[in-house]
Enzyme design. Structure first.
Site, PDB file in Angstrom:
ATOM      1  N   HIS A  72      19.109  -0.595  13.664  1.00 23.74           N
ATOM      2  CA  HIS A  72      18.464  -2.653  12.635  1.00 23.74           C
ATOM      3  C   HIS A  72      19.328  -3.426  11.709  1.00 23.74           C
ATOM      4  CE1 HIS A  72      14.510  -0.274  13.723  1.00 23.74           C
ATOM      5  NE2 HIS A  72      15.442  -0.385  15.026  1.00 23.74           N
ATOM      6  N   TYR A 200       6.655  -4.095   7.285  1.00 21.32           N
ATOM      7  CA  TYR A 200       6.232  -3.677   6.342  1.00 21.32           C
ATOM      8  C   TYR A 200       5.426  -4.805   6.231  1.00 21.32           C
ATOM      9  CZ  TYR A 200      10.207  -0.598   5.172  1.00 21.32           C
ATOM     10  OH  TYR A 200      11.317   0.963   4.841  1.00 21.32           O
ATOM     11  N   PRO A 292       7.821   6.259  -0.605  1.00 17.43           N
ATOM     12  CA  PRO A 292       8.525   6.231   0.871  1.00 17.43           C
ATOM     13  C   PRO A 292       8.720   4.834   1.495  1.00 17.43           C
ATOM     14  CG  PRO A 292       5.811   6.987   1.148  1.00 17.43           C
ATOM     15  CD  PRO A 292       5.777   7.119  -0.214  1.00 17.43           C
ATOM     16  N   LYS A 296      13.746   5.470   0.547  1.00 15.37           N
ATOM     17  CA  LYS A 296      15.118   6.106  -0.231  1.00 15.37           C
ATOM     18  C   LYS A 296      15.191   7.622  -0.101  1.00 15.37           C
ATOM     19  CE  LYS A 296      16.877   2.903  -1.027  1.00 15.37           C
ATOM     20  NZ  LYS A 296      17.869   1.630   0.080  1.00 15.37           N
ATOM     21  N   TYR A 384      17.672  -2.596  -0.301  1.00 18.23           N
ATOM     22  CA  TYR A 384      16.922  -2.083   0.422  1.00 18.23           C
ATOM     23  C   TYR A 384      17.926  -1.025   1.505  1.00 18.23           C
ATOM     24  CZ  TYR A 384      14.722  -1.072   5.010  1.00 18.23           C
ATOM     25  OH  TYR A 384      13.518  -0.403   6.130  1.00 18.23           O
TER      26      TYR A 384
HETATM   27  P1  FAD Z   1      13.671  18.877   1.706  1.00 15.97           P
HETATM   28  O1  FAD Z   1      13.417  17.918   2.401  1.00 15.97           O
HETATM   29  O2  FAD Z   1      11.888  19.028   0.539  1.00 15.97           O
HETATM   30  O3  FAD Z   1      13.840  20.687   1.498  1.00 15.97           O
HETATM   31  C1  FAD Z   1      14.192  21.208   0.599  1.00 15.97           C
HETATM   32  C2  FAD Z   1      13.474  22.775   1.107  1.00 15.97           C
HETATM   33  O4  FAD Z   1      13.375  23.655   0.080  1.00 15.97           O
HETATM   34  C3  FAD Z   1      12.217  23.207   2.366  1.00 15.97           C
HETATM   35  O5  FAD Z   1      12.780  23.350   3.167  1.00 15.97           O
HETATM   36  C4  FAD Z   1      11.136  23.977   1.220  1.00 15.97           C
HETATM   37  O6  FAD Z   1      11.004  24.792   2.651  1.00 15.97           O
HETATM   38  C5  FAD Z   1      12.349  25.033   1.281  1.00 15.97           C
HETATM   39  N1  FAD Z   1      12.347  25.551  -0.180  1.00 15.97           N
HETATM   40  C6  FAD Z   1      10.897  25.235  -0.980  1.00 15.97           C
HETATM   41  N2  FAD Z   1      11.061  26.157  -2.183  1.00 15.97           N
HETATM   42  C7  FAD Z   1      12.074  27.086  -1.778  1.00 15.97           C
HETATM   43  C8  FAD Z   1      12.314  28.353  -2.581  1.00 15.97           C
HETATM   44  N3  FAD Z   1      11.619  28.856  -3.532  1.00 15.97           N
HETATM   45  N4  FAD Z   1      12.697  29.443  -2.117  1.00 15.97           N
HETATM   46  C9  FAD Z   1      13.778  29.050  -0.658  1.00 15.97           C
HETATM   47  N5  FAD Z   1      13.433  28.021  -0.028  1.00 15.97           N
HETATM   48  C10 FAD Z   1      12.964  26.993  -1.140  1.00 15.97           C
HETATM   49  N6  FAD Z   1      13.199   9.185   2.378  1.00 15.97           N
HETATM   50  C11 FAD Z   1      14.108   8.507   2.996  1.00 15.97           C
HETATM   51  O7  FAD Z   1      15.117   8.547   2.850  1.00 15.97           O
HETATM   52  N7  FAD Z   1      14.087   7.371   4.132  1.00 15.97           N
HETATM   53  C12 FAD Z   1      12.202   7.574   4.491  1.00 15.97           C
HETATM   54  O8  FAD Z   1      12.149   6.491   5.623  1.00 15.97           O
HETATM   55  C13 FAD Z   1      11.267   8.642   3.714  1.00 15.97           C
HETATM   56  N8  FAD Z   1      10.146   8.734   4.364  1.00 15.97           N
HETATM   57  C14 FAD Z   1       9.149   9.766   4.117  1.00 15.97           C
HETATM   58  C15 FAD Z   1       7.563   9.614   4.830  1.00 15.97           C
HETATM   59  C16 FAD Z   1       7.208  10.683   4.592  1.00 15.97           C
HETATM   60  C17 FAD Z   1       5.709  10.790   5.205  1.00 15.97           C
HETATM   61  C18 FAD Z   1       7.605  11.572   3.676  1.00 15.97           C
HETATM   62  C19 FAD Z   1       6.782  13.035   3.093  1.00 15.97           C
HETATM   63  C20 FAD Z   1       8.458  11.987   3.011  1.00 15.97           C
HETATM   64  C21 FAD Z   1       9.680  10.354   3.029  1.00 15.97           C
HETATM   65  N9  FAD Z   1      10.943  10.011   2.978  1.00 15.97           N
HETATM   66  C22 FAD Z   1      11.900   9.211   2.841  1.00 15.97           C
HETATM   67  C23 FAD Z   1      11.330  11.517   1.856  1.00 15.97           C
HETATM   68  C24 FAD Z   1      12.282  12.272   1.936  1.00 15.97           C
HETATM   69  O9  FAD Z   1      11.449  13.397   3.140  1.00 15.97           O
HETATM   70  C25 FAD Z   1      12.981  13.339   1.307  1.00 15.97           C
HETATM   71  O10 FAD Z   1      13.146  12.577  -0.213  1.00 15.97           O
HETATM   72  C26 FAD Z   1      13.377  14.465   1.577  1.00 15.97           C
HETATM   73  O11 FAD Z   1      12.890  15.527   1.698  1.00 15.97           O
HETATM   74  C27 FAD Z   1      14.450  15.488   0.123  1.00 15.97           C
HETATM   75  O12 FAD Z   1      15.083  16.570   0.440  1.00 15.97           O
HETATM   76  P2  FAD Z   1      15.088  17.442   0.213  1.00 15.97           P
HETATM   77  O13 FAD Z   1      16.606  17.833   0.694  1.00 15.97           O
HETATM   78  O14 FAD Z   1      15.850  17.284  -0.929  1.00 15.97           O
HETATM   79  O15 FAD Z   1      13.968  18.238  -0.189  1.00 15.97           O
HETATM   80  C1  DHB Z   2       9.870   4.928   7.571  1.00 21.65           C
HETATM   81  C2  DHB Z   2       9.450   5.624   6.513  1.00 21.65           C
HETATM   82  C3  DHB Z   2      10.016   5.371   5.869  1.00 21.65           C
HETATM   83  O1  DHB Z   2       9.052   5.446   4.168  1.00 21.65           O
HETATM   84  C4  DHB Z   2      10.260   3.757   5.868  1.00 21.65           C
HETATM   85  O2  DHB Z   2       9.506   2.902   4.631  1.00 21.65           O
HETATM   86  C5  DHB Z   2       9.975   3.483   6.902  1.00 21.65           C
HETATM   87  C6  DHB Z   2      10.571   4.232   7.917  1.00 21.65           C
HETATM   88  C7  DHB Z   2       9.870   5.892   8.825  1.00 21.65           C
HETATM   89  O3  DHB Z   2       9.363   7.427   8.828  1.00 21.65           O
HETATM   90  O4  DHB Z   2      10.190   5.847  10.315  1.00 21.65           O
END
Ligand code: FAD
Ligand code: DHB
Length: 390
Positions: A72, A200, A292, A296, A384
């Site tokens: 995009h 948005y 969210p 980021k 962004y």
């Molecule tokens: P996580 O993905 O949470 O991974 C952590 C892992 O550790 C998990 O698999 C868990 O099971 C495991 N774990 C936990 N405790 C233990 C333990 N004791 N032993 C072994 N394993 C364990 N971010 C964006 O950049 N763009 C977006 O568009 C965006 N949209 C989002 C929309 C929603 C609805 C949500 C909920 C989040 C969104 N995010 C977005 C945020 C993004 O999903 C998270 O920031 C990202 O998953 C972080 O990655 P991570 O690897 O740090 O943690």
């Molecule tokens: C999506 C999630 C977000 O937090 C955002 O800012 C834009 C898109 C998505 O899940 O597609």
């Protein structure tokens, strides 16, 4: 069991770090509490910054991303009955890519397994000890049996609910937090896209977001009470709320379809510093959370592990400890920039519980400004796309 780098968590942070270390000839073991099917099917983020796309491509895990990711060149802001576009390519020469987080995870899991990487599912880390020695330990349980993994370094990539952060003594940690009194109701819809780009929307009824996953599947969100239940929301009620918030008086309408998934997520801003203690380092959601709105979270997880991978490489290749020592300081610059941006965008776009009619008009005035002033639009676009200098 023994390894050079013990990684807790197979989210984007843990898997990408393990892969980047492998490319640098550094051995790691990843311990993940959940099963492979579960992590590969959990619906979360969707937007990748250009820097994240480049990191994945350069690491050789971008084949499907290049084929299936949707590029995009801008996004739309809907407010006061109209639509205004932020043109990322024209303003800052960049684009974002819509590619679901669980697809990134599938690509990383496949790459780790193809390289015979040590990746253990259904294994829960229970404690991290000896982090102030050269040989820290991860204690974990597998099939009810307690085991240990001895490492040179432990990297906590275990998300916001993991065990790693607590292994940094509370007296050495400073946590900053802001919990928002609203959440996002997310739906997956079988329908064609409503628009060529993300929308948005700021409305007096609350925020809404129209995103996409593929030509046939769309992702949408609307602001809700975080304590609400998906059972209170019939499909008809959801569509009437989405139309009220997103449709414009200029004739744009969102396209309805079969809703096949509903979920509610809470929203908060959180940063824990320092992100390291002795031989333990935190990355991704284990150390920081953003609401969210600015998309980021996943991108910050990727930038943390990029810093860690090169710092660990400098340690193993040249015996340098300075980059590791400065890890928190380096990573936090980008983290605080993203925290501010996500907080700012959240407050500009959401219905704030305590906002007066005056403050609601200020939100609209700010949206007018960021969509008409070139310098304000460029600052928005830079943040962004994640290309702002820190
Ligand atoms: P996580 O993905 O949470 O991974 C952590 C892992 O550790 C998990 O698999 C868990 O099971 C495991 N774990 C936990 N405790 C233990 C333990 N004791 N032993 C072994 N394993 C364990 N971010 C964006 O950049 N763009 C977006 O568009 C965006 N949209 C989002 C929309 C929603 C609805 C949500 C909920 C989040 C969104 N995010 C977005 C945020 C993004 O999903 C998270 O920031 C990202 O998953 C972080 O990655 P991570 O690897 O740090 O943690
Ligand atoms: C999506 C999630 C977000 O937090 C955002 O800012 C834009 C898109 C998505 O899940 O597609």
């Amino acid at each position: 069991m023994r390894t050079q780098v013990g990684i807790i968590g197979a989210g984007p942070a843990g898997l990408l770090l393990s892969h980047l270390l492998h490319l640098r000839g550094i051995e790691s073991v990843v311990l993940e509490a959940r099963g492979r099917e579960q992590i590969e099917s959990t619906i979360r983020a969707g937007v990748l910054e250009p820097g994240t796309v480049k990191l994945l491509m350069d690491a050789g895990v971008g084949t499907r991303l290049a084929a299936e990711g949707i590029v995009h060149h801008g996004f739309e802001l809907a407010f006061d009955g109209k639509r205004r576009r932020i043109d990322l390519t024209e303003l800052v020469g960049e684009s974002i890519t819509v590619y679901a987080q669980h697809e990134v995870l599938k690509d990383l899991v496949a790459a780790r397994l193809a390289a015979n990487g040590a990746l253990y599912f259904n294994v829960s880390a229970t404690a991290i000890t000896d982090v102030d020695t050269d040989s820290p330990l991860i204690r974990f349980t597998h099939d009810g049996v307690e085991q240990t993994l001895q490492c040179d370094f432990v990297i906590g990539c275990d998300g916001s609910q993991g065990v790693s952060r607590a292994a940094i003594p509370a007296a050495l940690r400073q946590d900053y937090e802001r919990v928002f009194p609203f959440g996002w109701f997310g739906i997956l819809v079988e329908a064609p896209p409503s628009s060529d780009e993300l929308i948005y929307a700021r409305h007096d009824r609350g925020f809404a977001l129209v995103s996409t996953r593929s030509p046939n599947v769309q992702r949408m969100y609307f602001q809700c009470d975080p304590k609400d239940s998906v059972d209170h929301w019939s499909d008809d009620r959801i569509w009437s709320e989405m139309h009220a918030r997103v449709d414009s008086s200029e004739g744009h309408h969102i396209v309805e379809g079969r809703i096949f998934q509903k979920n509610i997520v809470g929203m908060r801003s959180f940063v824990s510093t320092k992100m390291q203690h002795g031989r333990l380092f935190l990355a991704g959601d284990a150390a920081h959370i953003v609401p969210p709105t600015g998309a980021k979270g996943l991108n910050l997880a990727a930038s943390d592990v990029r810093v860690l991978a090169s710092s660990l490489e400098a340690f193993y290749r040249e015996g340098r400890e300075d980059l590791l020592e400065r890890y928190s300081e380096t990573a936090l610059k980008r983290i605080w920039r993203a925290e501010h941006f996500s907080y700012w965008m959240t407050r500009m776009m959401h219905r704030l519980e305590d906002a007066s009619a005056f403050e609601q008009r200020l939100q609209v005035a700010e949206l007018e400004h960021v969509t008409t002033s070139r310098s304000a639009s460029a600052a928005f676009a830079e943040n962004y796309a994640g290309v702002v200098q820190v």
